[in-house]
Design a protein around this motif. Structure first.
Motif, PDB file in Angstrom:
ATOM      1  N   GLY A  37       0.815  -1.205   0.000  1.00  0.00           N
ATOM      2  CA  GLY A  37       0.000   0.000   0.000  1.00  0.00           C
ATOM      3  C   GLY A  37       0.853   1.261   0.000  1.00  0.00           C
ATOM      4  O   GLY A  37       0.557   2.233  -0.704  1.00  0.00           O
ATOM      5  N   ILE A  38       1.934   1.245   0.784  1.00  0.00           N
ATOM      6  CA  ILE A  38       2.851   2.390   0.833  1.00  0.00           C
ATOM      7  C   ILE A  38       3.530   2.581  -0.523  1.00  0.00           C
ATOM      8  O   ILE A  38       3.608   3.697  -1.047  1.00  0.00           O
ATOM      9  CB  ILE A  38       3.924   2.179   1.922  1.00  0.00           C
ATOM     10  N   ALA A  43       2.548   1.585  -3.476  1.00  0.00           N
ATOM     11  CA  ALA A  43       1.586   2.028  -4.491  1.00  0.00           C
ATOM     12  C   ALA A  43       1.381   3.541  -4.400  1.00  0.00           C
ATOM     13  O   ALA A  43       1.329   4.234  -5.431  1.00  0.00           O
ATOM     14  CB  ALA A  43       0.259   1.297  -4.311  1.00  0.00           C
ATOM     15  N   TYR A  44       1.289   4.047  -3.181  1.00  0.00           N
ATOM     16  CA  TYR A  44       1.106   5.486  -3.011  1.00  0.00           C
ATOM     17  C   TYR A  44       2.343   6.255  -3.469  1.00  0.00           C
ATOM     18  O   TYR A  44       2.248   7.283  -4.145  1.00  0.00           O
ATOM     19  CB  TYR A  44       0.813   5.820  -1.539  1.00  0.00           C
ATOM     20  N   GLU A  97       2.545   6.410  -7.260  1.00  0.00           N
ATOM     21  CA  GLU A  97       1.501   7.240  -7.863  1.00  0.00           C
ATOM     22  C   GLU A  97       1.690   8.731  -7.572  1.00  0.00           C
ATOM     23  O   GLU A  97       1.238   9.578  -8.337  1.00  0.00           O
ATOM     24  CB  GLU A  97       0.124   6.797  -7.354  1.00  0.00           C
ATOM     25  N   HIS A  98       2.367   9.049  -6.458  1.00  0.00           N
ATOM     26  CA  HIS A  98       2.490  10.455  -6.051  1.00  0.00           C
ATOM     27  C   HIS A  98       3.936  10.825  -5.708  1.00  0.00           C
ATOM     28  O   HIS A  98       4.200  11.371  -4.622  1.00  0.00           O
ATOM     29  CB  HIS A  98       1.587  10.738  -4.848  1.00  0.00           C
ATOM     30  N   GLN A 140       4.407  14.633  -4.796  1.00  0.00           N
ATOM     31  CA  GLN A 140       3.817  15.077  -3.538  1.00  0.00           C
ATOM     32  C   GLN A 140       4.600  14.555  -2.343  1.00  0.00           C
ATOM     33  O   GLN A 140       4.723  15.235  -1.318  1.00  0.00           O
ATOM     34  CB  GLN A 140       2.352  14.602  -3.425  1.00  0.00           C
ATOM     35  N   VAL A 141       5.147  13.354  -2.468  1.00  0.00           N
ATOM     36  CA  VAL A 141       5.843  12.726  -1.341  1.00  0.00           C
ATOM     37  C   VAL A 141       7.065  13.531  -0.911  1.00  0.00           C
ATOM     38  O   VAL A 141       7.389  13.592   0.285  1.00  0.00           O
ATOM     39  CB  VAL A 141       6.243  11.273  -1.704  1.00  0.00           C
ATOM     40  N   LEU A 158       3.206  11.162   5.500  1.00  0.00           N
ATOM     41  CA  LEU A 158       3.115  10.012   4.593  1.00  0.00           C
ATOM     42  C   LEU A 158       2.432   8.839   5.285  1.00  0.00           C
ATOM     43  O   LEU A 158       1.605   8.142   4.670  1.00  0.00           O
ATOM     44  CB  LEU A 158       4.512   9.609   4.127  1.00  0.00           C
ATOM     45  N   LYS A 160      -1.268   9.310   5.154  1.00  0.00           N
ATOM     46  CA  LYS A 160      -1.810   9.099   3.815  1.00  0.00           C
ATOM     47  C   LYS A 160      -1.917   7.605   3.473  1.00  0.00           C
ATOM     48  O   LYS A 160      -2.828   7.181   2.770  1.00  0.00           O
ATOM     49  CB  LYS A 160      -0.935   9.794   2.771  1.00  0.00           C
ATOM     50  N   CYS A 161      -0.955   6.834   3.967  1.00  0.00           N
ATOM     51  CA  CYS A 161      -0.901   5.406   3.617  1.00  0.00           C
ATOM     52  C   CYS A 161      -1.546   4.515   4.673  1.00  0.00           C
ATOM     53  O   CYS A 161      -1.558   3.285   4.513  1.00  0.00           O
ATOM     54  CB  CYS A 161       0.559   4.977   3.431  1.00  0.00           C
TER      55      CYS A 161
END
Length: 280
Positions: A21-22, A24-25, A28-29, A32-33, A41, A44-45
């Motif tokens: 999940g981390i 993937a985020y 995708e971003h 932003q990270v 972070l 968000k995750c």
């Protein structure tokens, strides 16, 4: 050079559910990270800061800030260094920048070549090869390397084929070709005089010609029955063809794999028979 994106993609296969999940985020971003601290972070995750820290360590970074710093650098390379306007080799480039630029050129070359390949021309080329008595490969310089690669591939499936490195021998080979044969002439520019002479010799004898060449009208493209195009994405300094060579090799692979697909069972049998086992 620590490539954050590549490391994350590679580790994804063995990551735990939370780590996936981390990752993937992050994938995708990425932009932003770089603006987030580890707590932001984590929120968000829906993960803990310790899980993120362990993930950073697993993919080769000492801590989150080290990971973040590398991500900032990679984002900058992707946005600023690797652009159509600023991808030429510079004497002051670091090795990291050099690697990125060479990879970028090859990726662009392959993507552009994909957009230029005409399915009908490829299909008809494969049919020509299938019914031919003999395939002869022609090329000079870097293009000869692609021709030799093609020769070795088709030899594996017991297709009668010929190639010569010496130009005068290529002329003799061209003169001995017949309408039952097929010639594959590889020339990036389509203007190499030796290749044009070979192609003209074969054209006068009604030999079918498949050209692997750049996308523009040239003496070779006019002589060919079918053109399979590669793109012009070379560096400005002319030290030898690089990305065009990769594209030529990929087009050879397309021809070869399409040929195998048309006679799959027999070709698979021949590939097994001609496989040379390596000592372990």
């Amino acid at each position: 050079m620590k490539s954050v994106i590549v490391k994350l993609r590679e580790y994804m296969r063995e990551a735990s559910g939370t780590e996936k999940g981390i990752i993937a985020y992050l994938l995708e971003h990425p932009e932003q990270v770089v603006e987030m601290n580890i707590r932001d972070l984590a929120k968000k995750c829906y993960a803990s800061t310790s899980t993120i820290s362990r993930l950073c360590h697993k993919i080769g970074f000492e801590h989150y800030k080290d990971f973040q710093k590398s991500l900032v650098y990679e984002n900058a390379l992707r946005k600023d260094v690797i652009t159509e306007r600023n991808c030429e080799i510079d004497r002051n480039d670091s090795l990291e920048q050099l690697i990125e630029k060479v990879i970028y050129k090859n990726i662009v070359s392959l993507k552009d070549t994909k957009s230029l390949i005409e399915i009908d021309a490829l299909d008809k080329s494969v049919k020509l090869l299938a019914k031919s008595r003999k395939i002869a490969f022609f090329g000079m310089g870097a293009s000869l390397l692609a021709a030799q690669d093609a020769y070795l591939k088709f030899m594996r499936i017991n297709k009668f084929c010929q190639i010569n490195q010496d130009y005068h021998a290529q002329i003799v080979l061209a003169a001995n070709m017949t309408s039952e044969d097929v010639a594959i002439v590889i020339s990036y520019s389509g203007m190499t005089k030796e290749m044009i002479m070979c192609a003209e010799t074969m054209k006068n004898a009604n030999v079918p010609i498949i050209a692997i060449t750049c996308f523009r009208e040239s003496p070779l493209s006019k002589l060919a029955d079918y053109n399979l195009y590669v793109t012009e994405t070379e560096f400005d300094f002319r030290t030898g063809k690089m990305s065009s060579r990769i594209s030529q090799l990929v087009v050879v692979d397309m021809l070869y794999m399409a040929y195998i697909q048309n006679n799959y069972d027999e070709c698979m049998r021949l590939l097994k028979r001609t496989f040379i086992p390596k000592e372990t």
